[in-house]
Design a protein around this motif. Structure first.
Motif, PDB file in Angstrom:
ATOM      1  N   ARG A   1      14.760  20.545  -8.538  1.00  0.00           N
ATOM      2  CA  ARG A   1      15.383  19.385  -7.920  1.00  0.00           C
ATOM      3  C   ARG A   1      15.094  19.351  -6.419  1.00  0.00           C
ATOM      4  NH1 ARG A   1      15.162  18.019 -12.095  1.00  0.00           N
ATOM      5  NH2 ARG A   1      16.689  17.192 -13.588  1.00  0.00           N
ATOM      6  N   GLY A   2      14.231  18.415  -6.017  1.00  0.00           N
ATOM      7  CA  GLY A   2      13.952  18.185  -4.604  1.00  0.00           C
ATOM      8  C   GLY A   2      13.387  19.378  -3.867  1.00  0.00           C
ATOM      9  N   ILE A   3      12.568  20.197  -4.554  1.00  0.00           N
ATOM     10  CA  ILE A   3      12.055  21.388  -3.868  1.00  0.00           C
ATOM     11  C   ILE A   3      11.043  20.989  -2.799  1.00  0.00           C
ATOM     12  CG2 ILE A   3      12.524  23.014  -5.729  1.00  0.00           C
ATOM     13  CD1 ILE A   3       9.601  22.837  -6.569  1.00  0.00           C
ATOM     14  N   ALA A   4      11.198  21.595  -1.640  1.00  0.00           N
ATOM     15  CA  ALA A   4      10.345  21.287  -0.490  1.00  0.00           C
ATOM     16  C   ALA A   4      10.106  22.564   0.293  1.00  0.00           C
ATOM     17  CB  ALA A   4      11.000  20.236   0.399  1.00  0.00           C
ATOM     18  N   HIS A   5       8.993  22.558   1.043  1.00  0.00           N
ATOM     19  CA  HIS A   5       8.727  23.707   1.905  1.00  0.00           C
ATOM     20  C   HIS A   5       7.912  23.258   3.105  1.00  0.00           C
ATOM     21  CE1 HIS A   5       8.600  27.989   2.790  1.00  0.00           C
ATOM     22  NE2 HIS A   5       7.385  27.754   3.278  1.00  0.00           N
ATOM     23  N   SER A   6       8.305  23.775   4.259  1.00  0.00           N
ATOM     24  CA  SER A   6       7.598  23.456   5.500  1.00  0.00           C
ATOM     25  C   SER A   6       7.147  24.735   6.183  1.00  0.00           C
ATOM     26  CB  SER A   6       8.512  22.677   6.454  1.00  0.00           C
ATOM     27  OG  SER A   6       8.870  21.426   5.896  1.00  0.00           O
ATOM     28  N   TYR A   7       5.945  24.684   6.757  1.00  0.00           N
ATOM     29  CA  TYR A   7       5.445  25.762   7.593  1.00  0.00           C
ATOM     30  C   TYR A   7       5.481  25.237   9.023  1.00  0.00           C
ATOM     31  CZ  TYR A   7       3.651  27.602   3.169  1.00  0.00           C
ATOM     32  OH  TYR A   7       3.535  28.065   1.872  1.00  0.00           O
ATOM     33  N   GLY A   8       6.566  25.504   9.723  1.00  0.00           N
ATOM     34  CA  GLY A   8       6.741  24.908  11.038  1.00  0.00           C
ATOM     35  C   GLY A   8       6.856  23.400  10.909  1.00  0.00           C
ATOM     36  N   ARG A   9       5.981  22.679  11.601  1.00  0.00           N
ATOM     37  CA  ARG A   9       6.016  21.211  11.530  1.00  0.00           C
ATOM     38  C   ARG A   9       5.197  20.656  10.372  1.00  0.00           C
ATOM     39  NH1 ARG A   9       4.507  19.263  17.503  1.00  0.00           N
ATOM     40  NH2 ARG A   9       3.032  20.996  17.297  1.00  0.00           N
ATOM     41  N   LEU A  10       4.493  21.555   9.671  1.00  0.00           N
ATOM     42  CA  LEU A  10       3.684  21.115   8.532  1.00  0.00           C
ATOM     43  C   LEU A  10       4.527  21.148   7.258  1.00  0.00           C
ATOM     44  CD1 LEU A  10       1.004  20.376   7.156  1.00  0.00           C
ATOM     45  CD2 LEU A  10       0.546  22.846   6.953  1.00  0.00           C
ATOM     46  N   GLU A  11       4.686  19.975   6.638  1.00  0.00           N
ATOM     47  CA  GLU A  11       5.437  19.885   5.392  1.00  0.00           C
ATOM     48  C   GLU A  11       4.448  19.992   4.236  1.00  0.00           C
ATOM     49  OE1 GLU A  11       9.345  17.468   4.055  1.00  0.00           O
ATOM     50  OE2 GLU A  11       7.640  16.218   4.648  1.00  0.00           O
ATOM     51  N   ALA A  12       4.425  21.178   3.590  1.00  0.00           N
ATOM     52  CA  ALA A  12       3.474  21.426   2.512  1.00  0.00           C
ATOM     53  C   ALA A  12       3.903  20.768   1.217  1.00  0.00           C
ATOM     54  CB  ALA A  12       3.307  22.925   2.307  1.00  0.00           C
ATOM     55  N   LEU A  13       5.211  20.636   1.025  1.00  0.00           N
ATOM     56  CA  LEU A  13       5.760  20.016  -0.179  1.00  0.00           C
ATOM     57  C   LEU A  13       7.014  19.271   0.219  1.00  0.00           C
ATOM     58  CD1 LEU A  13       5.341  19.823  -3.294  1.00  0.00           C
ATOM     59  CD2 LEU A  13       6.976  21.707  -3.508  1.00  0.00           C
ATOM     60  N   ALA A  14       7.080  17.985  -0.186  1.00  0.00           N
ATOM     61  CA  ALA A  14       8.155  17.116   0.310  1.00  0.00           C
ATOM     62  C   ALA A  14       9.030  16.600  -0.819  1.00  0.00           C
ATOM     63  CB  ALA A  14       7.555  15.942   1.095  1.00  0.00           C
ATOM     64  N   GLY A  15       9.780  17.490  -1.448  1.00  0.00           N
ATOM     65  CA  GLY A  15      10.794  17.028  -2.386  1.00  0.00           C
ATOM     66  C   GLY A  15      10.277  16.728  -3.783  1.00  0.00           C
ATOM     67  N   LEU A  16       9.920  17.768  -4.542  1.00  0.00           N
ATOM     68  CA  LEU A  16       9.430  17.609  -5.913  1.00  0.00           C
ATOM     69  C   LEU A  16      10.577  17.828  -6.891  1.00  0.00           C
ATOM     70  CD1 LEU A  16       7.199  17.416  -8.097  1.00  0.00           C
ATOM     71  CD2 LEU A  16       6.870  19.894  -7.806  1.00  0.00           C
ATOM     72  N   THR A  17      10.791  16.861  -7.774  1.00  0.00           N
ATOM     73  CA  THR A  17      11.777  16.967  -8.844  1.00  0.00           C
ATOM     74  C   THR A  17      11.036  16.968 -10.170  1.00  0.00           C
ATOM     75  OG1 THR A  17      13.612  15.974  -7.618  1.00  0.00           O
ATOM     76  CG2 THR A  17      13.683  15.794 -10.024  1.00  0.00           C
ATOM     77  N   LEU A  18      11.364  17.945 -11.026  1.00  0.00           N
ATOM     78  CA  LEU A  18      10.571  18.142 -12.232  1.00  0.00           C
ATOM     79  C   LEU A  18      11.383  18.841 -13.305  1.00  0.00           C
ATOM     80  CD1 LEU A  18       7.701  18.203 -13.583  1.00  0.00           C
ATOM     81  CD2 LEU A  18       7.380  20.423 -12.477  1.00  0.00           C
ATOM     82  N   ASP A  19      11.270  18.368 -14.544  1.00  0.00           N
ATOM     83  CA  ASP A  19      11.824  19.041 -15.711  1.00  0.00           C
ATOM     84  C   ASP A  19      10.681  19.350 -16.672  1.00  0.00           C
ATOM     85  OD1 ASP A  19      14.431  18.840 -14.833  1.00  0.00           O
ATOM     86  OD2 ASP A  19      14.904  17.076 -16.034  1.00  0.00           O
ATOM     87  N   VAL A  20      10.730  20.505 -17.311  1.00  0.00           N
ATOM     88  CA  VAL A  20       9.789  20.830 -18.386  1.00  0.00           C
ATOM     89  C   VAL A  20      10.606  21.410 -19.533  1.00  0.00           C
ATOM     90  CG1 VAL A  20       7.663  21.983 -19.071  1.00  0.00           C
ATOM     91  CG2 VAL A  20       8.019  21.390 -16.670  1.00  0.00           C
ATOM     92  N   ARG A  21      10.416  20.845 -20.709  1.00  0.00           N
ATOM     93  CA  ARG A  21      11.214  21.224 -21.876  1.00  0.00           C
ATOM     94  C   ARG A  21      10.409  22.096 -22.842  1.00  0.00           C
ATOM     95  NH1 ARG A  21      12.221  16.248 -20.093  1.00  0.00           N
ATOM     96  NH2 ARG A  21      14.381  15.681 -19.652  1.00  0.00           N
ATOM     97  N   PRO A  22      11.064  22.755 -23.775  1.00  0.00           N
ATOM     98  CA  PRO A  22      10.352  23.581 -24.750  1.00  0.00           C
ATOM     99  C   PRO A  22       9.278  22.786 -25.489  1.00  0.00           C
ATOM    100  CG  PRO A  22      12.706  23.983 -24.899  1.00  0.00           C
ATOM    101  CD  PRO A  22      12.531  22.805 -23.980  1.00  0.00           C
ATOM    102  N   GLY A  23       8.088  23.357 -25.611  1.00  0.00           N
ATOM    103  CA  GLY A  23       7.008  22.705 -26.324  1.00  0.00           C
ATOM    104  C   GLY A  23       6.349  21.565 -25.576  1.00  0.00           C
ATOM    105  N   GLU A  24       6.661  21.424 -24.301  1.00  0.00           N
ATOM    106  CA  GLU A  24       6.101  20.340 -23.486  1.00  0.00           C
ATOM    107  C   GLU A  24       5.148  20.917 -22.449  1.00  0.00           C
ATOM    108  OE1 GLU A  24       7.868  16.429 -21.226  1.00  0.00           O
ATOM    109  OE2 GLU A  24       8.882  18.340 -20.844  1.00  0.00           O
ATOM    110  N   CYS A  25       4.114  20.144 -22.128  1.00  0.00           N
ATOM    111  CA  CYS A  25       3.143  20.554 -21.111  1.00  0.00           C
ATOM    112  C   CYS A  25       3.097  19.518 -20.005  1.00  0.00           C
ATOM    113  CB  CYS A  25       1.755  20.728 -21.725  1.00  0.00           C
ATOM    114  SG  CYS A  25       0.488  21.202 -20.532  1.00  0.00           S
TER     115      CYS A  25
END
Length: 240
Positions: free
Chosen positions: A14-38
């Motif tokens: 839910r909304g995962i993000a990561h910044s390296y100083g002022r560089l935003e490498a990932l800006a809020g990823l929301t994702l579900d993966v269920r059994p048997g799903e790719c």
């Protein structure tokens, strides 16, 4: 999280993000993966795919957002141990022990995850044969090609039980026959009820394998949805 949600969703980000100083490498990823799903994370180098994988695997703390694997947070102990037990990771750069042979890697991983000896005696030769590693079972990592090291990492992920299989750029270093074998192995994992998440910049690899996709560009979600629709929109943008 309710018990029903936990049972139906292996990976919940839910909304995962990561910044390296002022560089935003990932800006809020929301994702579900269920059994048997790719689910495929699609994007060019530097799009944030590997950052997302490292956060999901518990290797990198998110700047913001949360992750749960089988209901456990990989970034908080003692939940982290439960999350790591549920997740099998194949990183983009295979992490292997210099002084262990291919077969010894599989034995170590299997025993560490509680696979009974009588199962390992059968499972290890099957995987080595299937992946074309049997002739090199006693080779050390330094004696292997990039593709063979990649196959060894894949075998280590498959020799143990897992609810979630995560692969970061698994196609790199594999020849076309090996890529097709990888597709078959991931299809089998799906059929066994394993949730699968992989990253790639090669759209063709995900054809017939991914159920859904998330397209990342410079850390931002550019597109998401059912694979067929995401693929069609990618063609319309001129991506092949």
């Amino acid at each position: 999280m309710s018990a029903t949600t936990t049972a139906e969703t292996v990976l919940r980000a839910r909304g995962i993000a990561h910044s390296y100083g002022r560089l935003e490498a990932l800006a809020g990823l929301t994702l579900d993966v269920r059994p048997g799903e790719c689910v495929a994370l699609i994007g060019a180098n530097g799009s944030g795919k590997s950052t997302a994988v490292r956060i999901i695997a518990g290797m990198l703390a998110p700047t913001s957002g949360t992750v749960e694997i089988a209901g456990a947070d990989p970034h908080v102990e003692p939940d982290g141990e439960q999350a790591r037990a549920a997740l099998a990771l194949v990183p983009d750069n295979p992490l292997l022990y210099d002084d262990l042979t291919i077969a010894e890697h599989l034995e170590l991983v299997g025993l560490a995850h509680g696979v009974p000896d009588d199962e390992l005696v059968v499972r290890i030769p099957e995987l080595l044969d299937r992946l074309g590693l049997e002739p090199r079972r006693d080779f050390l990592p330094r004696e292997l090609s990039r593709g063979m090291r990649q196959k060894t990492a894949l075998a280590c992920a498959l020799v143990r039980p897992a609810k979630l299989l995560v692969l970061d750029e698994p196609v790199v270093g594999l020849d076309p026959p090996s890529q097709q074998l990888l597709v078959e192995l991931l299809q089998e994992a799906k059929e066994a009820g394993v949730a699968v998440l992989f990253t790639t910049h090669q759209l063709a690899f995900a054809d017939g394998l991914a159920d859904r996709a998330v397209v990342l560009q410079e850390g931002v979600v550019l597109d998401t949805g059912a694979w067929a629709k995401v693929r069609q929109r990618a063609r319309e943008r001129g991506w092949q």
